[in-house]
Design a protein around this motif. Structure first.
Motif, PDB file in Angstrom:
ATOM      1  N   THR A  64      15.626  28.786  25.115  1.00 52.17           N
ATOM      2  CA  THR A  64      16.846  28.908  24.332  1.00 52.17           C
ATOM      3  C   THR A  64      17.184  30.383  24.117  1.00 52.17           C
ATOM      4  O   THR A  64      16.665  31.244  24.826  1.00 52.17           O
ATOM      5  N   ASP A 109      17.296  29.768  10.284  1.00 52.83           N
ATOM      6  CA  ASP A 109      18.142  30.234  11.380  1.00 52.83           C
ATOM      7  C   ASP A 109      18.212  31.765  11.369  1.00 52.83           C
ATOM      8  O   ASP A 109      18.743  32.361  10.428  1.00 52.83           O
ATOM      9  N   ARG A 114      20.051  33.701  12.773  1.00 54.13           N
ATOM     10  CA  ARG A 114      21.425  34.234  12.756  1.00 54.13           C
ATOM     11  C   ARG A 114      21.935  34.369  11.328  1.00 54.13           C
ATOM     12  O   ARG A 114      22.842  35.134  11.042  1.00 54.13           O
ATOM     13  N   GLN A 128      19.318  23.442  14.297  1.00 51.69           N
ATOM     14  CA  GLN A 128      19.981  23.130  15.565  1.00 51.69           C
ATOM     15  C   GLN A 128      19.115  23.377  16.806  1.00 51.69           C
ATOM     16  O   GLN A 128      19.358  22.791  17.865  1.00 51.69           O
TER      17      GLN A 128
HETATM   18  P1  ADP Z   1      20.616  25.889  23.230  1.00 47.77           P
HETATM   19  O1  ADP Z   1      21.961  26.241  23.759  1.00 47.77           O
HETATM   20  O2  ADP Z   1      19.526  26.667  23.885  1.00 47.77           O
HETATM   21  O3  ADP Z   1      20.337  24.417  23.177  1.00 47.77           O
HETATM   22  P2  ADP Z   1      21.182  25.865  20.408  1.00 47.77           P
HETATM   23  O4  ADP Z   1      22.378  26.684  20.069  1.00 47.77           O
HETATM   24  O5  ADP Z   1      21.300  24.379  20.453  1.00 47.77           O
HETATM   25  O6  ADP Z   1      20.590  26.445  21.767  1.00 47.77           O
HETATM   26  O7  ADP Z   1      19.969  26.236  19.429  1.00 47.77           O
HETATM   27  C1  ADP Z   1      19.547  27.570  19.267  1.00 47.77           C
HETATM   28  C2  ADP Z   1      20.097  28.128  17.979  1.00 47.77           C
HETATM   29  O8  ADP Z   1      19.570  27.390  16.890  1.00 47.77           O
HETATM   30  C3  ADP Z   1      19.691  29.542  17.706  1.00 47.77           C
HETATM   31  O9  ADP Z   1      20.574  30.474  18.298  1.00 47.77           O
HETATM   32  C4  ADP Z   1      19.694  29.628  16.184  1.00 47.77           C
HETATM   33  O10 ADP Z   1      20.850  30.280  15.688  1.00 47.77           O
HETATM   34  C5  ADP Z   1      19.745  28.177  15.728  1.00 47.77           C
HETATM   35  N1  ADP Z   1      18.690  27.826  14.768  1.00 47.77           N
HETATM   36  C6  ADP Z   1      18.896  27.141  13.614  1.00 47.77           C
HETATM   37  N2  ADP Z   1      17.775  27.028  12.917  1.00 47.77           N
HETATM   38  C7  ADP Z   1      16.793  27.617  13.632  1.00 47.77           C
HETATM   39  C8  ADP Z   1      15.392  27.820  13.426  1.00 47.77           C
HETATM   40  N3  ADP Z   1      14.763  27.357  12.331  1.00 47.77           N
HETATM   41  N4  ADP Z   1      14.696  28.488  14.371  1.00 47.77           N
HETATM   42  C9  ADP Z   1      15.317  28.952  15.475  1.00 47.77           C
HETATM   43  N5  ADP Z   1      16.640  28.808  15.726  1.00 47.77           N
HETATM   44  C10 ADP Z   1      17.386  28.149  14.821  1.00 47.77           C
END
Ligand code: ADP
Ligand code: ASP
Ligand code: MG
Length: 407
Positions: free
Chosen positions: A174, A183, A185, A210
């Motif tokens: 990811t 998150d 971000r 997510q």
């Molecule tokens: P992909 O396109 O790889 O499926 P997603 O956008 O579905 O990625 O998921 C990655 C995103 O999830 C990260 O960029 C981050 O902002 C968000 N995220 C939310 N909570 C978490 C967490 N606890 N740990 C890591 N990422 C998280």
């Protein structure tokens, strides 16, 4: 024996042609280490959201079957492009749709469940030394209808294929370095967690982290499939999702999550007598809407308000069902509020630590965040709050539970 790796690249990892070429190099590097690889891909960047918007610009309640016809196209583009990029590097590759590799699902369009996988075709391609690239997020019914597996469903495709092929590991690539305490971000001080249990990850995913689709973790947990969540932008090790391990320190709160994709519906002044709630929620469920938190107030007048949350994308469908019901059940107006967020704390140590919920409520109160609804599970506490305050609440709780200091 030769290792088999099933890996999945998310939308941000294949957002454009340059990224696809980078992913192709990484995929090929496994072959160079004499490993067999099956690669699952999501749609390019924001494609799935864009397709969804197109549909909603035609109708607020587009037919589910046609949604699946539309939404499944995104992954078909990325898997073909990645196969071309791998071939360009001089390695043999072949792309397949979910249907072509025998991912059989039930008929519940837009959130179908995988019933079985007939992996013959993939196994044959692996034997022929091909790199297999599969379109994530989709399957096919016995009637040859295309289905999708719910948002984030490419994770599920990868885990299910890892099980069907008896893979040694399932890697989720990811745009972040692993699973974080929240998150990254939203909270820059969020810490990467090196190991997390299936149970905690499942709860975090279900409550809005997510980064992983919750159903994919359910399957990984059921079959004990080792999962490695890591970044496609670096070589660094990410987070291992594993079985509960007594040696793992049981912290009271492992992470904070936030879900901004729900809306709240309130049916005002519903008749308060046996069978009313059953009727309402049976009809809503029949229409394919997933209801989450439900709150019914104590009634003093034989009438009461019922509030519940639904995914925003299903709000129009839920309202349509209630409108039909209002002809059979006595009720006043129906209100909906899209301006909500679910904010949660998760940790298996909550079973043995007392006062965690009170500490959460106090921290929110001290920061003037009003709580609208509350739900709890054995290892989580969730509050529905105003969406505008959600990011602030995440940072407040992250600090309150000392997550920036976690090792
Ligand atoms: P992909 O396109 O790889 O499926 P997603 O956008 O579905 O990625 O998921 C990655 C995103 O999830 C990260 O960029 C981050 O902002 C968000 N995220 C939310 N909570 C978490 C967490 N606890 N740990 C890591 N990422 C998280
Ligand atoms: N493309 C689909 C989605 O955005 C599936 C996935 O990315 O896992 O939900
Ligand atoms: Mg995802």
């Amino acid at each position: 024996m030769k290792k088999l790796v099933v890996q999945k690249f998310g939308g941000s990892s294949v957002a454009n042609i340059d990224r696809i070429k980078e992913v192709a190099k990484r995929v090929v590097s496994y072959k160079k280490h004499h490993q067999d690889v099956v690669t699952v891909v999501s749609a390019l960047g924001d494609t799935t959201n864009e397709l969804e918007e197109l549909a909603f610009s035609i109708s607020k309640t587009p037919p589910d079957r046609e949604m699946d016809m539309l939404m499944s196209t995104g992954e078909q583009i990325s898997c073909a492009l990645l196969a071309m990029a791998v071939k360009k590097l001089g390695h043999d590759a072949i792309s397949f749709t979910g249907g072509q590799v025998g991912i059989k699902t039930d008929k519940s369009h837009t959130k179908a469940k995988i019933i079985k996988i007939d992996a013959k075709r993939i196994k044959k391609a692996i034997k022929e030394r091909k790199i297999v690239i599969v379109a994530g997020f989709q399957g096919i019914t016995d009637d040859l209808e295309i289905t999708t597996l719910g948002r984030g469903g490419s994770d599920l495709t990868a885990v299910a294929l890892a099980k069907a092929l008896d893979a040694d590991v399932c890697e989720i690539y990811t745009d972040v370095k692993g699973i974080y305490t929240t998150d990254p971000r939203v909270e820059k001080k969020a810490k990467k967690i090196s190991k997390i249990t299936y149970e905690e990850m499942l709860e975090m995913a279900a409550l809005g982290a997510q980064v992983m689709q919750s159903r994919s973790i359910e399957v990984a947990k059921k079959y004990n499939i080792p999962m490695h969540v890591r970044s496609s932008f670096s070589k660094e090790e990410g987070t291992m999702i594993i079985k509960d391990n007594e040696k793992m320190e049981s912290v009271s709160v492992r992470g904070v999550t936030c879900n901004k994709s729900e809306a709240k519906v309130t049916i005002c002044n519903v008749e308060d007598k046996p069978g009313v709630a059953a009727k309402i929620f049976t009809e809503i469920s029949k229409s394919g809407v997933n209801v989450d938190t439900i709150v019914q107030n104590v009634s003093h007048t034989r009438r009461t308000d019922i509030s519940f949350t639904v995914p925003i994308v299903e709000l129009a469908k839920a309202r349509k069902t209630i409108k039909i019901l209002s002809k059979k059940i006595k009720m006043d107006n129906v209100l909906s509020d899209k301006d909500i967020a679910r904010i949660s704390i998760v940790g298996s140590g909550m079973r043995s630590h007392k006062g965690i919920a009170a500490k959460m409520f106090q921290a929110l109160a001290d920061n003037k965040v009003n709580i609208d609804m509350i739900t709890t599970s054995e290892i989580s506490v969730s509050c529905i709050i105003n969406r505008k305050l959600a990011d602030k609440a995440v940072r407040v709780l992250h600090k309150e539970f000392n997550l920036e200091r976690i090792k």
